[in-house]
Design a protein around this motif. Structure first.
Motif, mmCIF file in Angstrom:
data_model
loop_
_atom_site.group_PDB
_atom_site.id
_atom_site.type_symbol
_atom_site.label_atom_id
_atom_site.label_comp_id
_atom_site.label_asym_id
_atom_site.label_seq_id
_atom_site.Cartn_x
_atom_site.Cartn_y
_atom_site.Cartn_z
ATOM 1 N N TRP A 75 24.996 16.721 27.202
ATOM 2 C CA TRP A 75 23.712 16.391 27.828
ATOM 3 C C TRP A 75 22.569 16.946 26.978
ATOM 4 O O TRP A 75 21.590 16.250 26.698
ATOM 5 C CB TRP A 75 23.654 16.963 29.254
ATOM 6 N N THR B 134 26.647 17.729 35.544
ATOM 7 C CA THR B 134 27.505 17.719 34.347
ATOM 8 C C THR B 134 28.903 18.146 34.768
ATOM 9 O O THR B 134 29.116 18.606 35.896
ATOM 10 C CB THR B 134 26.997 18.686 33.263
ATOM 11 N N SER B 135 29.835 18.016 33.846
ATOM 12 C CA SER B 135 31.212 18.392 34.176
ATOM 13 C C SER B 135 31.427 19.895 34.053
ATOM 14 O O SER B 135 32.456 20.405 34.465
ATOM 15 C CB SER B 135 32.171 17.668 33.228
ATOM 16 N N SER B 136 30.448 20.626 33.508
ATOM 17 C CA SER B 136 30.685 22.023 33.122
ATOM 18 C C SER B 136 30.538 23.000 34.279
ATOM 19 O O SER B 136 29.632 22.863 35.105
ATOM 20 C CB SER B 136 29.706 22.424 32.027
ATOM 21 N N GLU C 109 35.479 23.297 31.400
ATOM 22 C CA GLU C 109 35.498 21.850 31.593
ATOM 23 C C GLU C 109 36.668 21.409 32.475
ATOM 24 O O GLU C 109 36.915 20.218 32.618
ATOM 25 C CB GLU C 109 35.577 21.140 30.237
ATOM 26 N N PRO D 174 29.019 13.916 31.712
ATOM 27 C CA PRO D 174 28.830 14.563 30.400
ATOM 28 C C PRO D 174 29.018 16.077 30.521
ATOM 29 O O PRO D 174 28.759 16.649 31.583
ATOM 30 C CB PRO D 174 27.378 14.233 30.052
ATOM 31 N N THR D 175 29.463 16.702 29.445
ATOM 32 C CA THR D 175 29.464 18.169 29.432
ATOM 33 C C THR D 175 28.016 18.605 29.252
ATOM 34 O O THR D 175 27.176 17.811 28.827
ATOM 35 C CB THR D 175 30.282 18.732 28.267
ATOM 36 N N GLU D 176 27.734 19.869 29.547
ATOM 37 C CA GLU D 176 26.325 20.262 29.390
ATOM 38 C C GLU D 176 25.911 20.286 27.929
ATOM 39 O O GLU D 176 24.744 20.084 27.598
ATOM 40 C CB GLU D 176 25.993 21.568 30.104
ATOM 41 N N ARG E 57 21.517 19.332 35.096
ATOM 42 C CA ARG E 57 20.550 19.360 33.997
ATOM 43 C C ARG E 57 19.436 18.349 34.222
ATOM 44 O O ARG E 57 19.605 17.359 34.933
ATOM 45 C CB ARG E 57 21.256 19.019 32.669
#
Lengths: 366, 429
Positions: free
Chosen positions: B311, B364-366, B380, B306-308, B391
């Motif tokens: 999330w 996360t992916s970020s 990203e 997930p991106t932050e 997170r």
């Protein structure tokens, strides 16, 4: 997420598109770089690396007076009531002199007494802690001190345990519990590795005095300076042992003064020339002791943010403060005295150091 | 002389300007709260004769209290009359029909809905393109309303037909396209790469609320997307608080377990070991390797971290009001948390997701870039170098580190015993 089309937009979409005039983000001018150093009263304050903390050039060390220590549990000592009162009095005196960094060891039972002492004065003192690294210990420290200004751990190597500890410290800093995080180490190579491996390191504690000045030739020093990592000198008096080299050491400087005199008498016959040379050098600076010259050497190093030293007696605090207020270029006679003391130390091997500090000679002798 | 004339004209113009301003102020006073947003409509209403006979907004649109207090304009006015309904309202005063033509229907043909056009003073220039577009707009709104109504009634085929008609009037319209996609998803009832787990569907997106990855069985829950306020003033690296729109996405119901990891990767780096314990001691690069293998095994599924923003959306949207943190999260409350707990040991949040806070930190992916969050600024990019964000807090942390806004940045090759992962995937088009 609302994509509903309004009537106005719908009608507008048939006409010419709106030309948005983009305002270029004009640079508001480069920010003025914060001052690296300022002076207030007699005290000099330097910025600790990239943090927003300014620390006094003379800081109050963590070790308590061995003469006043009592067992206080497993791997822990506490001070006698009288010893604690004396330490508190010296800390308050140091605050009057402008000292604003206080190192506190829980293993010597100092967290709670120091928190009590700083009640109502917390804004005048930065608290530096070194303890086990766990969320619980950090929370406990925050409960006592409100927040922690500097938190470090001691490590011999940057191994997986050190990286785990570092992760915990970084999280606490991100959560606003700690303002600056760093490590203390006695090993030069570890410091070089730490600069690369420990993300966002704010400061390093490392041994530094005129005899153990190998850092001057080390790889980590230029690397730390270029990355603007704060540098804190510990052992500026080689755990008080530099005093032992001073043939004129005054009574009352340390509780083991009698031992010092004994040591001097015992060693004098075998080192007559070196002792004579040191005595001659010291005679040329009658208003200064060897320890003061040693502190002035450390204070004169521009790359250091502060020098941290244990002060068990008010006279030692006063001497250190006097050394600082004379802060300027070192005089030739001071250099001569330090060279003579260094030679004397070399002739003694590592016998002038207590057994648990002999690593200083092995690791840090310049 | 010419200068004198100019000054005189200017002096005469000033009181005229004052009079016009006073008249407009009066109109806005009369229009009341409606004038706060509908400035143009109020000015138009003031130009017509209706303002003089005290026919105000409420007469046609009702009190519309919900609409008045809703700043985001999600609540419509009580009444939005169209066609015959407009004529019926006009007949309230003009019972004899139009004073000029005596017609009793189609009032808006000449006067438009807000009686903008006074037939005695026709507009100087007729904008035919605008009139055509207005008619088109009305057809579009009618079709959209019909589509939305049919969706509410779960008549998916009828809704689809209405929305397709709306799209003919306004090709490429985002809202119509989204609703159409939702209808089509609802009609097909399947998501590629997934088995439907619960049977319940989300009305807004037409997607099943809970699914299982085909052939593997990892359960995932739908987060229907929307606006989320990212950040917090509490943490220096989470400032400023700002609003971000998040598209619908699926998020793992649980953190990836050691059994799921071992089944795919063949080895288990975690400590302590346990099939239902979350996988831990994995780096961001390890997590990417796991996802790559998973995507190879389930073609077209498009799993990712997930991106932050996603999330934090799931953490905030799913927050259980009034619940204590210890009910939903495993963390170091008493200094006794010795390790991770089996996934799902605590209560789920409102979205049905377990252990979003606590147990293990989730990659996360970020990239760790400063806020505001902008997914298009390269943060990203999977190939970009830099720290990645974790997170959620972990079992060894105190409660404040479990704050939904807490961001922790770590090197992508670092594996710690409190770091794990949770799967995400975008909603398929």
């Amino acid at each position: 997420m609302e994509n509903r089309v309004t009537r106005r937009n719908f009608l507008r979409s048939s006409g010419a598109g709106i030309v948005a005039a983009g305002l270029g983000a004009s640079g508001a001018g480069a920010r003025a770089a914060p001052a690296a150093e300022y002076r207030r009263g007699g005290m000099v304050y330097r910025r600790l690396g990239q943090t927003d903390l300014y620390v006094s050039l003379l800081s109050f060390g963590s070790h308590t007076d061995p003469a006043d220590r009592r067992p206080g549990g497993p791997n822990r000592t506490v001070l006698s009531e009288e010893g604690q009162a004396r330490r508190d009095r010296i800390i308050l005196r140091a605050m009057d002199y402008g000292v604003n960094l206080l190192d506190v060891y829980e293993t010597e039972g100092q967290w709670e007494p120091t928190a009590r002492l700083l009640k109502g004065r917390r804004d005048k003192m930065l608290v530096s802690l070194a303890h086990e690294i766990s969320a619980r210990d950090i929370d406990n420290a925050c409960r006592l001190f409100g927040h922690v200004d500097l938190y470090r751990f001691h490590t011999a190597d940057i191994d997986s345990q050190a990286l785990h500890n570092w992760d915990v410290l970084r999280k606490a800093r991100e959560a606003g519990k700690i303002r600056a995080i760093g490590i203390a180490t006695h090993i030069e190579r570890t410091m070089t590795v730490a600069l690369d491996e420990l993300e966002g390191i704010d400061y390093l504690f490392f041994p530094y005095n005129f005899i153990h000045a190998r850092a001057d030739y080390s790889q980590f020093l230029p690397a730390a300076i270029s990355r603007n990592v704060g540098l804190i000198a510990m052992k500026p008096l080689a755990s008080g042992s530099i005093m032992k080299l001073d043939p004129r050491a005054r009574a009352g400087m340390k509780p083991e003064f009698e031992d010092l005199q004994l040591w001097q008498r015992r060693n004098k016959p075998i080192l007559p020339a070196a002792v004579a040379e040191l005595t001659r050098s010291l005679d040329r600076m009658p208003d200064e002791t060897l320890c003061m010259a040693a502190m002035r050497f450390v204070f004169s190093r521009p790359f250091l943010s502060t020098a941290i030293t244990g002060m068990f007696h008010e006279t030692l605090l006063e001497d250190n403060y006097k050394a600082l207020t004379r802060y300027r270029e070192m005089r030739p006679e001071e250099h001569a005295a330090l060279s003579a003391a260094s030679r004397l130390a070399r002739l003694c091997g590592d016998a002038w150091l207590p057994p648990h500090y002999r690593w200083l000679e092995e690791e840090w002798r310049a | 002389m010419a200068r004198l004339v100019t000054i005189l004209v200017a002096l005469l113009a000033v009181p005229a300007g004052f009079a016009q301003q006073q008249q407009q102020d009066e109109q806005f006073k009369k229009a009341g709260v409606c004038a706060r947003c509908h400035v143009i409509s109020v000015v138009e209403w003031g130009m017509s004769r209706h303002s003089h006979v005290a026919t105000d907004c409420l007469a046609c649109h009702g009190k519309s209290e919900g609409h008045v207090i809703d700043e985001r304009n999600n609540v419509k006015p009580e009444r939005i009359p169209h066609g015959a309904a407009v004529a019926a309202l006009c007949a309230g005063c003009h019972s004899e029909g139009c004073p000029k033509t005596k017609q009793k229907t189609g009032c808006e043909t000449c006067h438009h809905v807000h009686a903008l056009v006074n037939p005695n003073q026709p507009p100087a220039v007729r904008n035919e393109a605008l009139e055509k577009r207005t008619v088109q707009w009305e057809r579009y709104t009618r079709q959209m309303a019909a589509g939305e109504q049919a969706m509410k009634a779960r008549q998916w085929q009828a809704a689809r037909a209405a929305l397709l008609s709306a799209l003919k009037e306004s090709p490429g319209d985002r809202r119509a396209n989204e609703l159409l996609r939702a209808c089509e998803r609802r009609i097909s009832g399947r998501v590629p790469g997934f088995d439907n787990a619960g049977g319940a569907f989300d009305d807004a997106t037409g997607l099943p609320r809970e699914v299982r990855v085909s052939g593997i069985g990892i359960p995932m829950v739908l987060a229907s997307g929307g606006d989320v306020d990212l950040g917090s003033d509490r943490f220096a690296n989470a400032r400023p608080v700002h609003t971000v729109s998040v598209k619908p996405f699926y998020l793992g119901k649980y953190e990836v377990t050691q059994a799921e990891w071992t089944a795919l990767m063949g080895s288990n780096p975690s400590l302590p070991k346990g099939d239902r314990l979350p996988v831990n001691q994995i780096s961001w690069e390890d997590a990417q390797a796991f996802i790559k293998k998973l995507n190879e095994k389930v073609p077209g599924a498009g799993f990712r971290l997930p991106t932050e923003a996603e999330w934090e959306f799931a953490a905030r949207a799913g927050a259980v009001a009034g619940a204590s943190l210890s009910d939903v999260a495993c963390f170091d409350q008493t200094g006794a948390a010795a390790g991770p707990q089996p996934v799902g040991s605590r209560k789920p949040n409102q979205l049905g997701i377990y252990d979003l806070q606590g147990n293990v930190w989730e990659w996360t992916s970020s990239l760790a870039k400063p806020y505001p969050f902008d997914a298009s600024d390269g943060r990203e990019s999977p190939d970009a170098a830099g720290l990645r964000i974790l997170r959620g807090g972990g079992y060894a942390d105190s409660a404040d580190l479990l704050d939904p806004a807490m961001r922790h940045a770590e090197r992508p090759n670092r594996a710690f015993r409190w770091n794990g992962l949770r799967l995400a995937r975008s909603v398929p088009d």
